[in-house]
Motif scaffolding. Structure first.
Motif, mmCIF file in Angstrom:
data_model
loop_
_atom_site.group_PDB
_atom_site.id
_atom_site.type_symbol
_atom_site.label_atom_id
_atom_site.label_comp_id
_atom_site.label_asym_id
_atom_site.label_seq_id
_atom_site.Cartn_x
_atom_site.Cartn_y
_atom_site.Cartn_z
ATOM 1 N N LYS A 43 0.395 6.387 10.416
ATOM 2 C CA LYS A 43 -0.569 5.981 11.427
ATOM 3 C C LYS A 43 0.055 4.955 12.388
ATOM 4 C CE LYS A 43 -5.095 3.760 11.927
ATOM 5 N NZ LYS A 43 -6.236 3.127 11.197
ATOM 6 N N LEU A 44 0.771 3.955 11.817
ATOM 7 C CA LEU A 44 1.444 2.958 12.650
ATOM 8 C C LEU A 44 2.513 3.612 13.517
ATOM 9 C CD1 LEU A 44 1.981 -0.005 10.106
ATOM 10 C CD2 LEU A 44 0.349 0.079 12.001
ATOM 11 N N VAL A 87 0.822 -1.216 0.000
ATOM 12 C CA VAL A 87 0.000 0.000 0.000
ATOM 13 C C VAL A 87 0.855 1.264 0.000
ATOM 14 C CG1 VAL A 87 -2.013 -1.081 1.051
ATOM 15 C CG2 VAL A 87 -0.227 -0.151 2.518
ATOM 16 N N GLU A 88 2.089 1.137 0.496
ATOM 17 C CA GLU A 88 3.005 2.289 0.497
ATOM 18 C C GLU A 88 4.436 1.777 0.417
ATOM 19 O OE1 GLU A 88 0.293 5.100 3.499
ATOM 20 O OE2 GLU A 88 2.300 4.454 4.099
ATOM 21 N N ARG A 89 5.324 2.639 -0.082
ATOM 22 C CA ARG A 89 6.749 2.307 -0.106
ATOM 23 C C ARG A 89 7.551 3.588 -0.194
ATOM 24 N NH1 ARG A 89 7.396 -1.278 -5.380
ATOM 25 N NH2 ARG A 89 9.573 -1.274 -4.682
ATOM 26 N N GLY A 90 8.725 3.558 0.415
ATOM 27 C CA GLY A 90 9.569 4.742 0.415
ATOM 28 C C GLY A 90 10.473 4.740 1.629
ATOM 29 N N THR A 91 11.196 5.842 1.856
ATOM 30 C CA THR A 91 12.024 5.963 3.049
ATOM 31 C C THR A 91 11.146 6.353 4.232
ATOM 32 O OG1 THR A 91 12.476 8.293 2.621
ATOM 33 C CG2 THR A 91 13.994 6.670 1.641
ATOM 34 N N HIS A 92 11.750 6.328 5.419
ATOM 35 C CA HIS A 92 11.006 6.671 6.636
ATOM 36 C C HIS A 92 10.467 8.099 6.542
ATOM 37 C CE1 HIS A 92 10.043 7.099 10.905
ATOM 38 N NE2 HIS A 92 10.757 8.218 10.895
ATOM 39 N N ASP A 93 11.314 9.030 6.151
ATOM 40 C CA ASP A 93 10.889 10.436 6.113
ATOM 41 C C ASP A 93 9.797 10.659 5.078
ATOM 42 O OD1 ASP A 93 12.689 11.032 8.103
ATOM 43 O OD2 ASP A 93 14.295 11.602 6.711
ATOM 44 N N SER A 94 9.955 10.036 3.891
ATOM 45 C CA SER A 94 8.958 10.251 2.844
ATOM 46 C C SER A 94 7.605 9.663 3.226
ATOM 47 C CB SER A 94 9.446 9.657 1.514
ATOM 48 O OG SER A 94 9.543 8.242 1.605
ATOM 49 N N GLU A 144 5.929 11.984 5.713
ATOM 50 C CA GLU A 144 5.357 13.130 5.008
ATOM 51 C C GLU A 144 4.094 12.743 4.256
ATOM 52 O OE1 GLU A 144 8.233 14.871 2.466
ATOM 53 O OE2 GLU A 144 9.645 15.358 4.081
ATOM 54 N N LEU A 145 4.043 11.510 3.775
ATOM 55 C CA LEU A 145 2.870 11.051 3.024
ATOM 56 C C LEU A 145 1.633 11.019 3.912
ATOM 57 C CD1 LEU A 145 1.957 9.932 0.234
ATOM 58 C CD2 LEU A 145 2.500 7.638 1.096
#
Length: 611
Positions: A604-605, A587-594, A597-598
Motif C-alpha cells: 500500500k505504501l 506488522v510485516e517483514r521480508g524482502t521487497h519482492d516478497s 507479493e504479500l
C-alpha cells in the motif's frame, strides 16, 4: 543563608587559598584604618588646644596598667614633647603626613583584598559554565525533548551571570565586612563600653528592617529569570523559523507575542529592582538615625561630666561608629543580592541535578569489534509520559546485512534505531550485540562501532575539514580528502575559494542540502564504523542530489551492517530484509519482492509513492 553556604562549598572549594589571602589583607586594612583614625584625637587637640593635661613617659612593661592606657599615654607624651621642641605647626604636619601614609597602606590592603578574589570569582563562573555544558553533553536526548533550547541557553548565560553578580561578588562583602565590624566594635568597646552597649541596642533593629524588605526578593527574582528564559526561547524560535514567519506575514503576530513576554519581564524586574534600590537609602537613613541618637546620648553624658571620655575622643568614637555602619550597610546589600543569586542557582540546578537514565555499569564489558549480530528480544519502549512507542519488537540484524525500517510517520522508526547506541534505554526486553546486552557494555565502545547519517545533516560552524574529521582523533588531510572523494564531495569542495578550510556557517547554511549531506556521509566514511545507521538520509533532497548522495551511500553501505530508515521505498529495494512498523509494532517483514507479493501494508505504501 544555609543554601548560600552550600553553594559556596560546591563551587569555592578549589579556591580557598584566595579566601585566606583576602582575609589577611582585610585584617591589615582594618588595623591600619583604626590606627589612622586614632591620629584624629591629637590632631583635634592641637587644632583646638583643648588638652591641658601633662604626660610622663610610661615604660611599656609597667605592671598594673593596661597596654591600651600605656599606648595612649605614650602617644600623647610624644605629641606634647614634639610640640615643645618643634612647635604645634610642625607636629600637626607630621601627624597629617603620617595619617596620609597610614591611609595609603590601608587602601593598598583594601585593593589587594579585592584583587586577590578576582581569580576566584572568574574561576567559579568558568567552572559553573563548564559543569552545565558537560552535563548537557552527558544528559540523554529525552531530557531535551522536555526542555526548550532557549531556556537552557538562558540558564547558561543570564542565570550564570546573575550568580556571578549576586553570589561571587558578595564574597568580597562577606569576607571584608565581618572583619571590619569585629575590629571596629572592639575599638568602640575599648573607647567606651557604655556607649557601645547603647549602640548595640539599635543595630538588630536595622538588620531586621533590611530582612523585612528582602524576604520576597528571591521569589520575585525566580519569576523574573523564568520570564527571561521565555524571552530567549522566543528569540531562538524566531531565528529558526524566520523563513516561515516572513512567508506567512506573521511578523506582527510574533512581535506582539514577544512584546507580551518582554512587558511581563519588565514588570517583574521593575519590582525586583525597586526593592533592591531600597537597600542603600533605607540603610543610609537608619545609619544616620543611629549616629544622631548616639550623638545626643554621648553629648548629654559629656555635658553632664559622666562620659569618661573627652570631646576629641568622643569625635573619634563617632568616626569609628560611622565607619562600622558602612560594612553593616554592605552586609544588608548582600542580603538583597544573595536571594537573587540563589533563585538563579535553583534554575541552574535543574540542569546540574537532572537525572541521567543512561547509566553505565561500574565495571562494564568491553566491546572491541562487531562479529555476529544485533538482536532485538521482545523490546518495548515508552517515554516519560507513559505512552508506549514500541511494543514487543523482536528481530535480528546479522553482520554485513542491510535491514530497512519503514512505516508511516510516528510509527516508531527513529525511536527504534535510537535504542541501539543507547540514546534511550529499553523499557522492557533487551538488545544484544554478539550476545551481550548493550546495557552491560561500555557506552564509548558501543557508540564507537556505529556511524550515523541523518535526514537533517548535523554540521558545525567550522571548516569543511573539521566537520569531516569530527570525532576522529588526529585525522590527516589525505584521509579526509579520500573520504570526501568517496562521498562525491571533493569536487564541490575544491570549487570553494578556501577549499577544505572553508567555513560552512551555522549548521552548514553556506552549503546546499545535497552538499551538507555529502559532508555528513564523508564524516561517516572517515570514521569507518562496522555498523551504519541511516535515518532517511535522502528524504529531503531533490532528484539529482539524491542520485549523487545515493551513490555515496551505496559505497558506504557495502560490506557493512546497515540499519536504514526510509520514506522513499525505491531506495531500499535491495535491502536484505525490510521491517514494516505500524503504531509501534512489526506488522510485516521480508524482502521487497516478497512484501509486494504479500499485498499488505508495505505494498500500500509502495503503490502510494508510485502513484
Amino acid at each position: 543563608m544555609k543554601h548560600f553556604w552550600k553553594v559556596l562549598k560546591r563551587f569555592a572549594s578549589p579556591y580557598t587559598k584566595y579566601l585566606g589571602g583576602s582575609l589577611l589583607l582585610n585584617v591589615l586594612s582594618a588595623v591600619f584604618n583604626i590606627f589612622s583614625f586614632t591620629l584624629i584625637i591629637p590632631i583635634l587637640q592641637i587644632l583646638f588646644n583643648v588638652n591641658e593635661m601633662s604626660y610622663e613617659f610610661i615604660a611599656w612593661d609597667t605592671e598594673g596598667i593596661s597596654l591600651k592606657d600605656i599606648a595612649l599615654n605614650n602617644l600623647y607624651w610624644y605629641v606634647t614633647e614634639g610640640m615643645t621642641q618643634w612647635g604645634p605647626q610642625r607636629v600637626l604636619l607630621v601627624l597629617c603626613l603620617f595619617l596620609s601614609v597610614m591611609t595609603a597602606i590601608k587602601t593598598a590592603c583594601y585593593f589587594g583584598s579585592n584583587a586577590v578574589l578576582v581569580p576566584m570569582r572568574t574561576g567559579i563562573v568558568k567552572d559553573m559554565r563548564m559543569m552545565i555544558y558537560d552535563k548537557i553533553l552527558a544528559l540523554p536526548l529525552g531530557f531535551f525533548s522536555q526542555e526548550r533550547k532557549g531556556d537552557i541557553i538562558a540558564r547558561m548565560s543570564g542565570d550564570v551571570a546573575e550568580v556571578e553578580y549576586s553570589i561571587t561578588n558578595v564574597l568580597e562583602m562577606i569576607i571584608k565586612n565581618p572583619v571590619l565590624i569585629l575590629f571596629y566594635l572592639g575599638t568602640l568597646m575599648m573607647i567606651s563600653w557604655q556607649l557601645t552597649l547603647f549602640v548595640l541596642v539599635f543595630a538588630p533593629v536595622m538588620l531586621y528592617l533590611m530582612g523585612v524588605i528582602g524576604r520576597k526578593l528571591k521569589a520575585r527574582s525566580l519569576e523574573a529569570q523564568s520570564l527571561w528564559s521565555d524571552v530567549m526561547a522566543q528569540v531562538e524560535e524566531t531565528l529558526g523559523g524566520l523563513r516561515i514567519i516572513k512567508a506567512f506575514l506573521a511578523e506582527g503576530k510574533m512581535s506582539a507575542r514577544f512584546g507580551k513576554v518582554t512587558a511581563a519581564m519588565r514588570s517583574k524586574i521593575t519590582r525586583v529592582s525597586v526593592r533592591q534600590a531600597l537597600a542603600h537609602p533605607v540603610s543610609e537613613f537608619l545609619g544616620t538615625v543611629m549616629i544622631a541618637i548616639v550623638l545626643w546620648f554621648g553629648g548629654m553624658l559629656i555635658l553632664g561630666d559622666r562620659a569618661g571620655i573627652d570631646a576629641p575622643t568622643f569625635i573619634f568614637y563617632l568616626v569609628i561608629l560611622y565607619s562600622v555602619i558602612q560594612p553593616i550597610k554592605e552586609l544588608a546589600k548582600a542580603a538583597y543580592c544573595i536571594p537573587k543569586g540563589l533563585a538563579s542557582m535553583e534554575r541552574i540546578d535543574v540542569i546540574l541535578q537532572a537525572h541521567n537514565d543512561i547509566v553505565e555499569k561500574a565495571v562494564p564489558s568491553r566491546l572491541e569489534s562487531f562479529n555476529d549480530k544485533i538482536v532485538f528480544d521482545h523490546v518495548s519502549f515508552s517515554y516519560g509520559d507513559g505512552k508506549t512507542v514500541l511494543k514487543d519488537i523482536s528481530f535480528e540484524i546479522p553482520k554485513g546485512k542491510t535491514i530497512a525500517i519503514v512505516g508511516a510517520s510516528g510509527s516508531g522508526k527513529s525511536t527504534l534505531v535510537d535504542l541501539i547506541p543507547r540514546f534511550y534505554d529499553v523499557s522492557s526486553g533487551s538488545i544484544t550485540i554478539d550476545g551481550e546486552d548493550i546495557r552491560n557494555l561500555k557506552i564509548s565502545d558501543l557508540r564507537s562501532i556505529m556511524g550515523n547519517v541523518n535526514q537533517d545533516p548535523i554540521l558545525f560552524n567550522d571548516t569543511i575539514f573539521n566537520n569531516i574529521a569530527f570525532g576522529v582523533e588526529n585525522a590527516d588531510r589525505e584521509s579526509v580528502i579520500e573520504a570526501a572523494k568517496i562521498a562525491n564531495a571533493h569536487d564541490f569542495i575544491m570549487e570553494k575559494e578556501e577549499g577544505y578550510d572553508t567555513n560552512i556557517g551555522d549548521r552548514g547554511i553556506k552549503l546546499s542540502g545535497g552538499q551538507r549531506q555529502r559532508i555528513s556521509i564523508a564524516r561517516a566514511i572517515l570514521k569507518n564504523p562496522p555498523i551504519l545507521i541511516l535515518d532517511e538520509a535522502t528524504a529531503s533532497l531533490d532528484t539529482e542530489s539524491e542520485r549523487i548522495v545515493q551513490d555515496a551511500l551505496d559505497y558506504l553501505m557495502s560490506n557493512r551492517t546497515t540499519i536504514a530508515i526510509a520514506h522513499r521505498l525505491s531506495t531500499i529495494k535491495g535491502a536484505d530484509e525490510i521491517i514494516v512498523l505500524d503504531e509501534g509494532r512489526i506488522v510485516e517483514r521480508g524482502t521487497h519482492d516478497s512484501l509486494i507479493e504479500l499485498g499488505g501494508f508495505y505494498k500500500k505504501l509502495y503503490d502510494m509513492q508510485s502513484l
